[in-house]
Design a protein around this motif. Structure first.
Motif, PDB file in Angstrom:
ATOM      1  N   PHE A  44       0.844  -1.220   0.029  1.00 30.63           N
ATOM      2  CA  PHE A  44      -0.164  -0.065  -0.119  1.00 30.63           C
ATOM      3  C   PHE A  44       0.504   1.214  -0.246  1.00 30.63           C
ATOM      4  CE2 PHE A  44      -2.451  -3.379   2.850  1.00 30.63           C
ATOM      5  CZ  PHE A  44      -3.244  -3.669   1.284  1.00 30.63           C
ATOM      6  N   ASP A  45       0.503   2.308   1.165  1.00 26.92           N
ATOM      7  CA  ASP A  45       1.459   3.490   1.324  1.00 26.92           C
ATOM      8  C   ASP A  45       3.246   3.268   1.666  1.00 26.92           C
ATOM      9  OD1 ASP A  45      -1.134   4.225  -0.312  1.00 26.92           O
ATOM     10  OD2 ASP A  45      -1.496   5.301   1.550  1.00 26.92           O
ATOM     11  N   ASP A  46       3.300   2.441   1.814  1.00 27.27           N
ATOM     12  CA  ASP A  46       4.574   2.395   3.181  1.00 27.27           C
ATOM     13  C   ASP A  46       5.976   2.610   3.032  1.00 27.27           C
ATOM     14  OD1 ASP A  46       2.924   0.796   4.791  1.00 27.27           O
ATOM     15  OD2 ASP A  46       3.591  -1.151   4.319  1.00 27.27           O
ATOM     16  N   ILE A 369      -0.338  -8.880  -1.567  1.00 28.72           N
ATOM     17  CA  ILE A 369       1.106  -9.651  -2.277  1.00 28.72           C
ATOM     18  C   ILE A 369       2.511  -9.467  -3.005  1.00 28.72           C
ATOM     19  CG2 ILE A 369       1.917 -12.412  -2.680  1.00 28.72           C
ATOM     20  CD1 ILE A 369      -0.430 -13.653  -0.692  1.00 28.72           C
ATOM     21  N   PRO A 370       1.129  -9.259  -4.376  1.00 28.80           N
ATOM     22  CA  PRO A 370       2.532  -8.416  -5.304  1.00 28.80           C
ATOM     23  C   PRO A 370       3.387  -7.059  -4.311  1.00 28.80           C
ATOM     24  CG  PRO A 370       0.446  -9.046  -5.994  1.00 28.80           C
ATOM     25  CD  PRO A 370       0.016  -9.199  -4.585  1.00 28.80           C
ATOM     26  N   ALA A 371       2.330  -6.548  -4.347  1.00 30.03           N
ATOM     27  CA  ALA A 371       3.623  -5.601  -3.956  1.00 30.03           C
ATOM     28  C   ALA A 371       4.248  -6.184  -2.317  1.00 30.03           C
ATOM     29  CB  ALA A 371       2.077  -4.514  -3.176  1.00 30.03           C
ATOM     30  N   SER A 372       3.678  -6.760  -1.875  1.00 29.55           N
ATOM     31  CA  SER A 372       4.951  -7.171  -1.299  1.00 29.55           C
ATOM     32  C   SER A 372       6.275  -7.786  -0.851  1.00 29.55           C
ATOM     33  CB  SER A 372       3.529  -8.016   0.083  1.00 29.55           C
ATOM     34  OG  SER A 372       3.020  -7.828   1.162  1.00 29.55           O
ATOM     35  N   GLN A 373       5.935  -8.977  -2.111  1.00 29.58           N
ATOM     36  CA  GLN A 373       6.939  -9.222  -2.814  1.00 29.58           C
ATOM     37  C   GLN A 373       7.789  -8.813  -3.153  1.00 29.58           C
ATOM     38  OE1 GLN A 373       7.857 -12.852  -2.122  1.00 29.58           O
ATOM     39  NE2 GLN A 373       6.462 -13.029  -0.916  1.00 29.58           N
ATOM     40  N   TYR A 434       7.540  -8.670 -10.608  1.00 28.15           N
ATOM     41  CA  TYR A 434       6.758  -9.415  -9.935  1.00 28.15           C
ATOM     42  C   TYR A 434       6.012 -10.497 -11.476  1.00 28.15           C
ATOM     43  CZ  TYR A 434       2.783 -12.023  -7.332  1.00 28.15           C
ATOM     44  OH  TYR A 434       2.114 -12.557  -6.721  1.00 28.15           O
ATOM     45  N   GLN A 435       5.798 -12.130 -11.153  1.00 28.00           N
ATOM     46  CA  GLN A 435       5.152 -12.972 -11.327  1.00 28.00           C
ATOM     47  C   GLN A 435       3.973 -13.880 -10.113  1.00 28.00           C
ATOM     48  OE1 GLN A 435       6.641 -13.213 -14.897  1.00 28.00           O
ATOM     49  NE2 GLN A 435       7.922 -12.081 -14.552  1.00 28.00           N
ATOM     50  N   ALA A 436       3.174 -13.289 -11.525  1.00 27.01           N
ATOM     51  CA  ALA A 436       1.905 -14.037 -10.462  1.00 27.01           C
ATOM     52  C   ALA A 436       2.030 -15.465 -10.130  1.00 27.01           C
ATOM     53  CB  ALA A 436       0.463 -13.090 -11.102  1.00 27.01           C
ATOM     54  N   ALA A 437       2.663 -16.011 -10.949  1.00 23.64           N
ATOM     55  CA  ALA A 437       2.056 -17.668 -11.226  1.00 23.64           C
ATOM     56  C   ALA A 437       3.259 -17.520  -9.949  1.00 23.64           C
ATOM     57  CB  ALA A 437       2.736 -17.805 -12.837  1.00 23.64           C
ATOM     58  N   CYS A 438       4.446 -17.921 -10.166  1.00 21.52           N
ATOM     59  CA  CYS A 438       5.061 -17.836  -9.093  1.00 21.52           C
ATOM     60  C   CYS A 438       4.832 -17.253  -7.491  1.00 21.52           C
ATOM     61  CB  CYS A 438       6.241 -18.043  -8.838  1.00 21.52           C
ATOM     62  SG  CYS A 438       7.058 -16.266  -9.299  1.00 21.52           S
ATOM     63  N   GLN A 439       3.982 -16.339  -7.270  1.00 19.94           N
ATOM     64  CA  GLN A 439       4.013 -14.777  -6.509  1.00 19.94           C
ATOM     65  C   GLN A 439       5.885 -14.711  -5.880  1.00 19.94           C
ATOM     66  OE1 GLN A 439       1.098 -16.347  -3.494  1.00 19.94           O
ATOM     67  NE2 GLN A 439      -0.410 -15.374  -4.701  1.00 19.94           N
ATOM     68  N   CYS A 440       6.248 -14.244  -6.939  1.00 15.15           N
ATOM     69  CA  CYS A 440       7.466 -14.062  -7.014  1.00 15.15           C
ATOM     70  C   CYS A 440       7.958 -13.069  -7.791  1.00 15.15           C
ATOM     71  CB  CYS A 440       7.920 -15.655  -6.233  1.00 15.15           C
ATOM     72  SG  CYS A 440       9.222 -16.055  -7.642  1.00 15.15           S
ATOM     73  N   VAL A 441       9.261 -12.607  -7.176  1.00 13.14           N
ATOM     74  CA  VAL A 441       9.981 -11.203  -8.438  1.00 13.14           C
ATOM     75  C   VAL A 441      11.059 -12.341  -8.963  1.00 13.14           C
ATOM     76  CG1 VAL A 441      11.612  -9.626  -8.855  1.00 13.14           C
ATOM     77  CG2 VAL A 441       9.759  -9.765  -6.962  1.00 13.14           C
ATOM     78  N   ARG A 442      11.039 -12.369 -10.203  1.00 12.98           N
ATOM     79  CA  ARG A 442      12.201 -13.140 -11.292  1.00 12.98           C
ATOM     80  C   ARG A 442      12.787 -12.516 -13.203  1.00 12.98           C
ATOM     81  NH1 ARG A 442       9.580 -19.046 -12.409  1.00 12.98           N
ATOM     82  NH2 ARG A 442       9.996 -19.957 -10.581  1.00 12.98           N
ATOM     83  N   PRO A 443      13.833 -12.649 -13.307  1.00 11.40           N
ATOM     84  CA  PRO A 443      13.641 -12.162 -14.601  1.00 11.40           C
ATOM     85  C   PRO A 443      12.409 -12.287 -15.399  1.00 11.40           C
ATOM     86  CG  PRO A 443      15.583 -13.092 -13.298  1.00 11.40           C
ATOM     87  CD  PRO A 443      14.291 -13.541 -12.962  1.00 11.40           C
TER      88      PRO A 443
END
Length: 444
Positions: A44-46, A369-373, A434-443
């Motif tokens: 969010f606004d963090d 989750i997308p923002a957090s990751q 961010y990749q929604a499929a794995c809920q993680c950050v990837r190249p």
């Protein structure tokens, strides 16, 4: 046998309602119910608030209009940034410590509530009210959002102001009058939701009207000063304004679900209504009327955001309501219980179980989750000239988080938010997203 059992129960109740015992129990309940917040991240606004805390000193975003307006053009909420400021020296950009900070403030609200209720009710009821507050669904939602830490601090200052005002009226001592005014000032700097507090203090069922009015002089001075300061900074009354409205029936239905969760909102809402009627019958105007006034005072500022409803992050609007509802239930349990604590047990176990069963349904939609990751990657990733993070237009405040790292003297990867910025990058950069499929950050 019955006498022995009664003696054991009495001894344990005495231990639990001792200030130290109550503190430990409420701490366990708070972290037990809301421990999932500790796995949260920056969302969010963090990022925006962290950047403000890194750029400016507290005196600037508390008192310099230009800086205050950079934080928000519509509100006077410097404590929103100060919440992050307090945590940065201890936790840096590790969100876990900041969530611990938030849960500790929630615990502080519950603990202060225990002492406030203890001014008027037996200690078992006071403890029950504090525990019930922690089990309310809006509390579960707020525990997942660092950006509303100022709401929690505002309620803490409000509860302490109520406690100080009660002492001011009963003792007539000036120090409590001044303490009430100071706590009220802090609550106002947290959120305008707490500005109408004088109306609540005026109708508290203690002593007489003249005595309460004399004890309100300090608060009245603060209220006038706050309104003048707000007008000076904002050029008017302020506020966002939603530009939309929803039907009252829809609004009321959403409020019920926000207060009582999505599993049994109408049954629990009906139970609260019956409890309020019980308070009116047994306690009369002295208690039931005051509860009605408090609900009305809280409702007025919220009408300005009625168009927003109470979904996802806007569940924070029901946070203070949930405290009032918990207080109403405990007063009802006390006034309707004639001889034994059976009703308290029924209210406690039944209401607590129903509320807790619906907490997860509140927590899941609130967590981003997308923002957090994404922001976890930005916050933890060391600077590398060939690594760039692409937010793909998402509003994660990742760029602000990257700037915060730089201001704190840490290296940080470059963050871009548009395709135009991507096309300007050299061909040999490694682009992450961010990749929604794995809920993680990837190249990518």
């Amino acid at each position: 046998m019955e006498n022995a059992l009664t003696a054991v129960c009495s001894r344990w109740m005495g231990r639990l309602t001792h200030p130290l015992g109550a503190a430990l129990l409420l701490l366990l309940v708070c972290f037990g119910l809301h421990r999932s917040a500790l796995s949260g991240g920056w969302q969010f606004d963090d990022g925006a608030h962290l950047l403000m805390a890194a750029k400016y000193a507290p005196w600037q975003y508390f008192f310099v209009p230009e800086v205050m307006l950079e934080s928000t053009y519509a509100h006077i909420t410097p404590w929103n940034v100060f919440f992050y400021e307090m945590g940065l020296p201890f936790f840096g950009l590790n969100p876990v410590g900041h969530y611990v900070h938030l849960l500790l403030v929630l615990w502080g609200v519950a603990y202060a509530t225990f002492f406030l209720l203890g001014e008027w009710l037996p200690k078992p009821y006071a403890l029950f009210g504090a525990v019930l507050f922690l089990a309310m669904p809006p509390v579960a939602g707020v525990a997942q959002m660092l950006m509303v830490g100022h709401y929690v601090y505002g309620l803490l200052f409000t509860v302490l102001a109520l406690l100080a005002f009660n002492r001011a009226v009963l003792t007539g001592q000036t120090r409590y009058v001044l303490l009430t005014a100071g706590l009220y000032a802090l609550a106002c700097l947290c959120k305008e939701l707490y500005v109408p507090l004088p109306a609540v203090l005026l109708f508290l069922p203690i002593k007489t009207w003249p005595v309460r009015l004399r004890s309100l002089l300090g608060v009245a001075v603060v209220a006038v000063a706050y309104l003048g300061f707000r007008w000076w900074v904002l050029g008017g009354i302020g506020g966002y304004g939603t530009g939309q409205t929803i039907a009252f029936t829809v609004y009321f239905g959403q409020l019920q679900q926000a207060l009582f969760g999505s599993k049994y909102p109408y049954w629990l809402s009906a139970g609260f209504g019956l409890a309020w009627l019980g308070v009116m019958v047994r306690g009369g105007w002295r208690y039931g009327g005051v509860l009605g006034i408090i609900l009305g005072v809280l409702l007025l500022p919220m009408l300005a955001v009625a168009g927003s409803g109470f979904g996802m992050t806007t569940i924070r609007y029901a946070f203070v309501f949930s405290w009032v509802v918990a207080m109403g239930w405990v007063f009802a349990a006390y006034l309707l219980d004639f001889k034994k604590h059976l009703l308290l047990l029924v209210f406690g176990v039944g209401g607590f179980s129903l509320l807790v069963s619906g907490l997860q349904a509140v927590v899941d939609p609130v967590r981003d989750i997308p923002a957090s990751q994404s922001n976890r990657w930005v916050a933890s990733q060391p600077y590398h000239v060939k690594q760039v993070f692409f937010t793909e237009g998402e509003f994660f405040y990742s760029q602000e988080l990257s700037k915060t790292k730089a201001l704190l003297g840490m290296s940080s990867p470059l963050v871009v938010a548009t395709h135009a910025e991507v096309t300007q990058l050299s061909d040999d950069v490694e682009l992450f997203s961010y990749q929604a499929a794995c809920q993680c950050v990837r190249p990518i």
